[in-house]
Design a protein around this motif. Structure first.
Motif, PDB file in Angstrom:
ATOM      1  N   GLY A 205       0.877  -1.452  -0.102  1.00 38.67           N
ATOM      2  CA  GLY A 205      -0.065   0.233  -0.222  1.00 38.67           C
ATOM      3  C   GLY A 205       0.882   1.215   0.241  1.00 38.67           C
ATOM      4  O   GLY A 205       2.840   0.974   0.165  1.00 38.67           O
ATOM      5  N   ASN A 206       0.300   2.498   0.302  1.00 35.73           N
ATOM      6  CA  ASN A 206       0.952   3.630  -0.481  1.00 35.73           C
ATOM      7  C   ASN A 206       1.515   4.338   0.917  1.00 35.73           C
ATOM      8  O   ASN A 206       0.914   3.703   2.375  1.00 35.73           O
ATOM      9  CB  ASN A 206       0.252   4.662  -1.016  1.00 35.73           C
ATOM     10  CG  ASN A 206      -0.757   4.820  -0.531  1.00 35.73           C
ATOM     11  OD1 ASN A 206      -1.087   4.446   0.378  1.00 35.73           O
ATOM     12  ND2 ASN A 206      -1.777   5.020  -1.385  1.00 35.73           N
ATOM     13  N   VAL A 207       1.739   5.248   1.390  1.00 34.59           N
ATOM     14  CA  VAL A 207       2.340   5.883   2.966  1.00 34.59           C
ATOM     15  C   VAL A 207       0.904   6.297   3.419  1.00 34.59           C
ATOM     16  O   VAL A 207       1.526   5.784   4.723  1.00 34.59           O
ATOM     17  CB  VAL A 207       3.275   7.037   2.712  1.00 34.59           C
ATOM     18  CG1 VAL A 207       4.414   6.950   2.121  1.00 34.59           C
ATOM     19  CG2 VAL A 207       2.439   7.904   2.032  1.00 34.59           C
ATOM     20  N   ASN A 208       0.013   6.316   3.135  1.00 38.28           N
ATOM     21  CA  ASN A 208      -1.322   7.158   3.379  1.00 38.28           C
ATOM     22  C   ASN A 208      -2.248   5.486   4.307  1.00 38.28           C
ATOM     23  O   ASN A 208      -2.810   5.643   5.466  1.00 38.28           O
ATOM     24  CB  ASN A 208      -2.730   7.526   2.296  1.00 38.28           C
ATOM     25  CG  ASN A 208      -2.265   8.677   3.218  1.00 38.28           C
ATOM     26  OD1 ASN A 208      -1.770   9.826   3.390  1.00 38.28           O
ATOM     27  ND2 ASN A 208      -3.465   9.579   2.976  1.00 38.28           N
ATOM     28  N   ASP A 209      -1.586   4.598   3.710  1.00 40.11           N
ATOM     29  CA  ASP A 209      -2.509   2.957   3.909  1.00 40.11           C
ATOM     30  C   ASP A 209      -1.675   3.259   5.302  1.00 40.11           C
ATOM     31  O   ASP A 209      -2.364   2.582   5.912  1.00 40.11           O
ATOM     32  CB  ASP A 209      -2.381   2.277   2.227  1.00 40.11           C
ATOM     33  CG  ASP A 209      -3.379   2.558   1.654  1.00 40.11           C
ATOM     34  OD1 ASP A 209      -4.234   3.060   1.984  1.00 40.11           O
ATOM     35  OD2 ASP A 209      -2.899   2.061  -0.032  1.00 40.11           O
ATOM     36  N   LYS A 210      -0.356   3.078   5.388  1.00 39.65           N
ATOM     37  CA  LYS A 210       0.757   2.844   6.860  1.00 39.65           C
ATOM     38  C   LYS A 210       0.023   3.192   7.627  1.00 39.65           C
ATOM     39  O   LYS A 210       0.116   3.248   8.415  1.00 39.65           O
ATOM     40  CB  LYS A 210       2.190   2.860   6.161  1.00 39.65           C
ATOM     41  CG  LYS A 210       2.725   2.056   6.905  1.00 39.65           C
ATOM     42  CD  LYS A 210       2.274   0.613   7.684  1.00 39.65           C
ATOM     43  CE  LYS A 210       2.856   0.063   8.378  1.00 39.65           C
ATOM     44  NZ  LYS A 210       2.406  -1.051   9.254  1.00 39.65           N
ATOM     45  N   ILE A 211      -0.167   4.993   7.649  1.00 35.42           N
ATOM     46  CA  ILE A 211      -0.476   5.287   7.882  1.00 35.42           C
ATOM     47  C   ILE A 211      -1.555   5.334   9.153  1.00 35.42           C
ATOM     48  O   ILE A 211      -1.994   5.254  10.281  1.00 35.42           O
ATOM     49  CB  ILE A 211      -0.346   7.315   7.905  1.00 35.42           C
ATOM     50  CG1 ILE A 211       0.950   7.378   7.844  1.00 35.42           C
ATOM     51  CG2 ILE A 211      -1.145   7.877   9.379  1.00 35.42           C
ATOM     52  CD1 ILE A 211       0.648   9.475   7.019  1.00 35.42           C
ATOM     53  N   LYS A 212      -2.420   4.363   7.788  1.00 37.71           N
ATOM     54  CA  LYS A 212      -3.879   4.486   8.897  1.00 37.71           C
ATOM     55  C   LYS A 212      -3.864   3.098   9.300  1.00 37.71           C
ATOM     56  O   LYS A 212      -4.664   2.919  10.573  1.00 37.71           O
ATOM     57  CB  LYS A 212      -4.976   4.464   7.453  1.00 37.71           C
ATOM     58  CG  LYS A 212      -5.250   5.270   7.173  1.00 37.71           C
ATOM     59  CD  LYS A 212      -6.287   4.619   5.864  1.00 37.71           C
ATOM     60  CE  LYS A 212      -6.358   6.519   4.741  1.00 37.71           C
ATOM     61  NZ  LYS A 212      -7.683   5.722   3.951  1.00 37.71           N
ATOM     62  N   ASP A 213      -2.986   1.833   8.831  1.00 34.69           N
ATOM     63  CA  ASP A 213      -2.491   0.828  10.038  1.00 34.69           C
ATOM     64  C   ASP A 213      -1.800   1.659  10.718  1.00 34.69           C
ATOM     65  O   ASP A 213      -2.601   0.640  11.971  1.00 34.69           O
ATOM     66  CB  ASP A 213      -1.747   0.015   9.019  1.00 34.69           C
ATOM     67  CG  ASP A 213      -1.444  -0.860   9.408  1.00 34.69           C
ATOM     68  OD1 ASP A 213      -2.047  -1.841   9.386  1.00 34.69           O
ATOM     69  OD2 ASP A 213      -0.246  -1.257  10.007  1.00 34.69           O
ATOM     70  N   LEU A 214      -1.114   2.043  11.054  1.00 34.13           N
ATOM     71  CA  LEU A 214      -0.468   2.507  12.939  1.00 34.13           C
ATOM     72  C   LEU A 214      -1.653   2.586  13.496  1.00 34.13           C
ATOM     73  O   LEU A 214      -1.271   2.430  14.655  1.00 34.13           O
ATOM     74  CB  LEU A 214       0.651   3.184  11.965  1.00 34.13           C
ATOM     75  CG  LEU A 214       1.980   2.890  11.166  1.00 34.13           C
ATOM     76  CD1 LEU A 214       2.799   3.695  10.857  1.00 34.13           C
ATOM     77  CD2 LEU A 214       2.637   1.795  12.499  1.00 34.13           C
ATOM     78  N   VAL A 215      -2.487   3.893  13.059  1.00 25.86           N
ATOM     79  CA  VAL A 215      -3.429   4.335  13.604  1.00 25.86           C
ATOM     80  C   VAL A 215      -4.121   2.962  13.776  1.00 25.86           C
ATOM     81  O   VAL A 215      -5.269   3.063  15.648  1.00 25.86           O
ATOM     82  CB  VAL A 215      -4.312   5.503  13.412  1.00 25.86           C
ATOM     83  CG1 VAL A 215      -5.207   5.504  13.698  1.00 25.86           C
ATOM     84  CG2 VAL A 215      -3.090   7.044  13.147  1.00 25.86           C
ATOM     85  N   SER A 216      -4.480   2.479  13.338  1.00 24.68           N
ATOM     86  CA  SER A 216      -5.796   1.370  13.811  1.00 24.68           C
ATOM     87  C   SER A 216      -5.282   0.468  14.391  1.00 24.68           C
ATOM     88  O   SER A 216      -5.819  -0.203  15.658  1.00 24.68           O
ATOM     89  CB  SER A 216      -6.298   0.133  12.529  1.00 24.68           C
ATOM     90  OG  SER A 216      -4.432  -0.281  12.080  1.00 24.68           O
ATOM     91  N   GLN A 217      -3.732   0.484  14.949  1.00 22.86           N
ATOM     92  CA  GLN A 217      -2.686  -0.321  15.709  1.00 22.86           C
ATOM     93  C   GLN A 217      -2.771   0.086  17.421  1.00 22.86           C
ATOM     94  O   GLN A 217      -2.179  -0.443  18.177  1.00 22.86           O
ATOM     95  CB  GLN A 217      -1.447  -0.631  15.272  1.00 22.86           C
ATOM     96  CG  GLN A 217      -1.522  -1.949  14.235  1.00 22.86           C
ATOM     97  CD  GLN A 217      -0.193  -2.215  13.580  1.00 22.86           C
ATOM     98  OE1 GLN A 217       0.889  -1.860  13.941  1.00 22.86           O
ATOM     99  NE2 GLN A 217      -0.079  -1.754  11.898  1.00 22.86           N
ATOM    100  N   GLY A 218      -3.265   1.911  17.489  1.00 18.37           N
ATOM    101  CA  GLY A 218      -3.135   1.981  18.178  1.00 18.37           C
ATOM    102  C   GLY A 218      -2.237   3.464  18.608  1.00 18.37           C
ATOM    103  O   GLY A 218      -1.942   3.822  19.573  1.00 18.37           O
ATOM    104  N   LYS A 219      -1.585   3.784  16.923  1.00 17.37           N
ATOM    105  CA  LYS A 219       0.136   4.281  17.484  1.00 17.37           C
ATOM    106  C   LYS A 219      -0.371   5.756  17.694  1.00 17.37           C
ATOM    107  O   LYS A 219      -1.421   6.092  16.388  1.00 17.37           O
ATOM    108  CB  LYS A 219       0.830   4.277  15.982  1.00 17.37           C
ATOM    109  CG  LYS A 219       1.325   2.966  16.080  1.00 17.37           C
ATOM    110  CD  LYS A 219       2.835   3.143  16.918  1.00 17.37           C
ATOM    111  CE  LYS A 219       4.105   2.679  16.943  1.00 17.37           C
ATOM    112  NZ  LYS A 219       5.027   2.452  17.501  1.00 17.37           N
ATOM    113  N   SER A 220      -0.080   6.438  18.125  1.00 14.63           N
ATOM    114  CA  SER A 220      -0.030   8.595  17.696  1.00 14.63           C
ATOM    115  C   SER A 220       0.865   9.112  17.810  1.00 14.63           C
ATOM    116  O   SER A 220       1.946   8.993  18.206  1.00 14.63           O
ATOM    117  CB  SER A 220      -1.481   8.350  19.334  1.00 14.63           C
ATOM    118  OG  SER A 220      -0.612   8.354  19.990  1.00 14.63           O
ATOM    119  N   TYR A 221       0.613   9.966  16.778  1.00 16.67           N
ATOM    120  CA  TYR A 221       1.299  10.804  16.838  1.00 16.67           C
ATOM    121  C   TYR A 221       1.090  12.133  16.938  1.00 16.67           C
ATOM    122  O   TYR A 221       0.423  12.641  16.846  1.00 16.67           O
ATOM    123  CB  TYR A 221       2.137  10.802  15.574  1.00 16.67           C
ATOM    124  CG  TYR A 221       2.840   9.475  15.454  1.00 16.67           C
ATOM    125  CD1 TYR A 221       4.049   8.927  15.726  1.00 16.67           C
ATOM    126  CD2 TYR A 221       2.260   8.237  14.819  1.00 16.67           C
ATOM    127  CE1 TYR A 221       4.737   8.023  15.610  1.00 16.67           C
ATOM    128  CE2 TYR A 221       2.330   7.391  14.486  1.00 16.67           C
ATOM    129  CZ  TYR A 221       4.425   7.089  14.478  1.00 16.67           C
ATOM    130  OH  TYR A 221       4.612   5.469  14.245  1.00 16.67           O
TER     131      TYR A 221
END
Length: 293
Positions: free
Chosen positions: A172-188
């Motif tokens: 996936g693209n970088v946006n897909d990965k950002i969404k994936d990290l957020v879905s895992q509970g990551k926050s920035y």
């Protein structure tokens, strides 16, 4: 003359060079850029500083060979020399203006698209030297276009690789990965995105929805690099700015990306430059010699 002391092929179209430029190496900071000119008649090529060594007096640049000048530059080897290596230019990363203790409290995510990994690296490296570990997403169309992965892993917290075709890392693209990290509970608390304009646009749209402050680097639209040619004119928060002298970093949520992309396309043709000169008047600048009176 500025001697090339190292050359490394990173992919079929991307190469790295160390250039002997002691004065630049002593004075540059993450976020800044230089302008290369291969010979007296050569084109001025703005390039972001990838790394620097003040002791050795060298500056590292990463170049993608896509135009006539950069393809010609790709033929240069160790021992060859560049006529001009001007810099450092532009403003340093805003990270360098914050107290280190405040930076240590923040969760920072860098998003690097393609050759954008090169200007991301010195910022992540600088943070690492201050005891701050930032995460990083490196994105590209396919595995063979991923660069500086191991170098980034040595200085970052977590490094995530995303490829559009799924040939390596996350599919996936970088946006897909950002969404994936957020879905895992990551926050920035802060996202810094550097890469193609279209990538930075959609990252900024996503992070605005997520409520995350976002900084983008508008170096892809620079031509002259001194604020004279007007190529990097853009609108930020309703105000006219020039990426090479006012940036290259800006608030991603305030940048008019659609206007910047449309203007960059128009600037490529003589007819387009004439329209821009007429439309923009005194704010056009035009000192690149491309826009004749």
């Amino acid at each position: 003359m500025y001697e090339i002391t190292k050359k490394e092929i990173l992919s079929e179209s991307i190469f790295l060079m160390d250039v002997k430029a002691p004065r630049v190496a002593r004075n540059c900071y993450p976020g800044q850029f230089i302008i290369v000119k291969m010979d007296e008649r050569g084109e001025r090529i703005p390039l972001t500083i990838c790394d620097y060594d003040a002791v050795a007096g060298t500056v590292t640049i990463v170049v993608q060979a896509i135009g006539a000048s950069t393809k010609r530059m790709a033929e240069y080897n160790v021992g060859d020399a560049l006529r001009d290596f001007t810099g450092p230019l532009g403003c340093r990363s805003e990270l360098l203006c914050e107290p280190v203790e405040e930076l240590k409290k923040k969760k920072i995510l860098f998003v690097a698209g393609g050759v954008g990994t090169a200007p991301v690296y010195p910022q992540v490296k600088w943070l690492h030297s201050k005891g701050v570990l930032a995460d990083c997403i490196i994105g590209a169309r396919s595995k063979n276009l991923i660069i500086l992965e191991e170098e980034m892993k040595a200085v970052a917290g977590e490094v995530y690789v995303a490829t559009d075709d799924g040939s390596y890392g996350f599919k996936g693209n970088v946006n897909d990965k950002i969404k994936d990290l957020v879905s895992q509970g990551k926050s920035y608390d802060l996202v810094i995105a550097i890469g193609p304009l279209i990538m930075m646009k959609f990252v900024s749209l996503l992070t605005k929805e997520l409520g995350i402050k976002t900084v983008v680097s508008m170096n892809p639209i620079m031509v002259d690099g001194t604020g004279m040619c007007g190529a990097c004119r853009l609108t930020v928060g309703g105000q006219v700015k020039f990426a090479c002298v006012d940036g290259p970093e800006f608030d991603g949520h305030l940048v008019d990306f659609d206007g910047a992309m449309k203007r960059a396309q128009m600037y490529r043709t003589e007819e387009g430059r004439a329209v821009l000169r007429e439309r923009e008047g005194a704010t056009h600048h035009g000192g690149c010699g491309q826009c004749s009176e």
